[in-house]
Write a protein that holds these residues in place. Structure first.
Motif, PDB file in Angstrom:
ATOM      1  N   UNK A 145       0.846  -1.179   0.000  1.00 20.21           N
ATOM      2  CA  UNK A 145       0.000   0.000   0.000  1.00 20.21           C
ATOM      3  C   UNK A 145       0.890   1.240   0.000  1.00 20.21           C
ATOM      4  N   UNK A 146       0.800   1.991  -1.069  1.00 11.76           N
ATOM      5  CA  UNK A 146       1.542   3.243  -1.107  1.00 11.76           C
ATOM      6  C   UNK A 146       0.841   4.217  -2.047  1.00 11.76           C
ATOM      7  N   UNK A 147       1.143   5.486  -1.858  1.00 11.81           N
ATOM      8  CA  UNK A 147       0.608   6.545  -2.709  1.00 11.81           C
ATOM      9  C   UNK A 147       1.720   7.026  -3.623  1.00 11.81           C
ATOM     10  N   UNK A 148       1.358   7.295  -4.868  1.00  7.61           N
ATOM     11  CA  UNK A 148       2.250   7.953  -5.819  1.00  7.61           C
ATOM     12  C   UNK A 148       1.490   9.204  -6.276  1.00  7.61           C
ATOM     13  N   UNK A 149       2.055  10.362  -6.027  1.00  5.65           N
ATOM     14  CA  UNK A 149       1.383  11.629  -6.335  1.00  5.65           C
ATOM     15  C   UNK A 149       2.220  12.376  -7.366  1.00  5.65           C
ATOM     16  N   UNK A 150       1.627  12.636  -8.530  1.00 10.22           N
ATOM     17  CA  UNK A 150       2.361  13.354  -9.573  1.00 10.22           C
ATOM     18  C   UNK A 150       2.567  14.815  -9.166  1.00 10.22           C
ATOM     19  N   UNK A 151       3.545  15.446  -9.783  1.00 15.48           N
ATOM     20  CA  UNK A 151       3.802  16.869  -9.517  1.00 15.48           C
ATOM     21  C   UNK A 151       2.579  17.713  -9.852  1.00 15.48           C
TER      22      UNK A 151
END
Length: 98
Positions: free
Chosen positions: A1-7
């Motif tokens: 479980x992880x978040x990847x947040x674009x710029x």
């Protein structure tokens, strides 16, 4: 479980929610709607500082997180958050964990 947040998504949150360093966005599952992996539940968020979060992704001092109560919604998936200029809003995609 992880978040990847674009710029681009991060900029949208900062501009539209007036986020400052130390602020947080609490993501959680809510009844009604759907995601690409949940039917009958959609993703929601609220601006608040994290208090004993289960997972935190900090980017430029902003805490993107979910709590113990939200594990059921995120379990087995990573969340990719991007910005969709066609709707001027973040776009959420759940991806199965490896």
């Amino acid at each position: 479980m992880k978040f990847m947040v674009s710029d681009a998504a991060q900029k949208w949150y900062q501009d539209n929610l007036e986020l400052e360093k130390g602020d947080g966005l609490h993501f959680y599952g809510k009844v009604y709607g759907k995601t690409n992996v949940h039917d009958g539940f959609s993703l929601a968020f609220i601006k608040e500082k994290p208090h004993n979060p289960y997972y935190v992704k900090q980017i430029d001092g902003i805490n993107y997180f979910f709590s113990d109560n939200d594990i059921w919604f995120f379990s087995g998936y990573d969340l990719q958050i991007d910005y969709d200029p066609a709707i001027d809003s973040p776009k959420y995609t759940f991806i199965e964990e490896d």
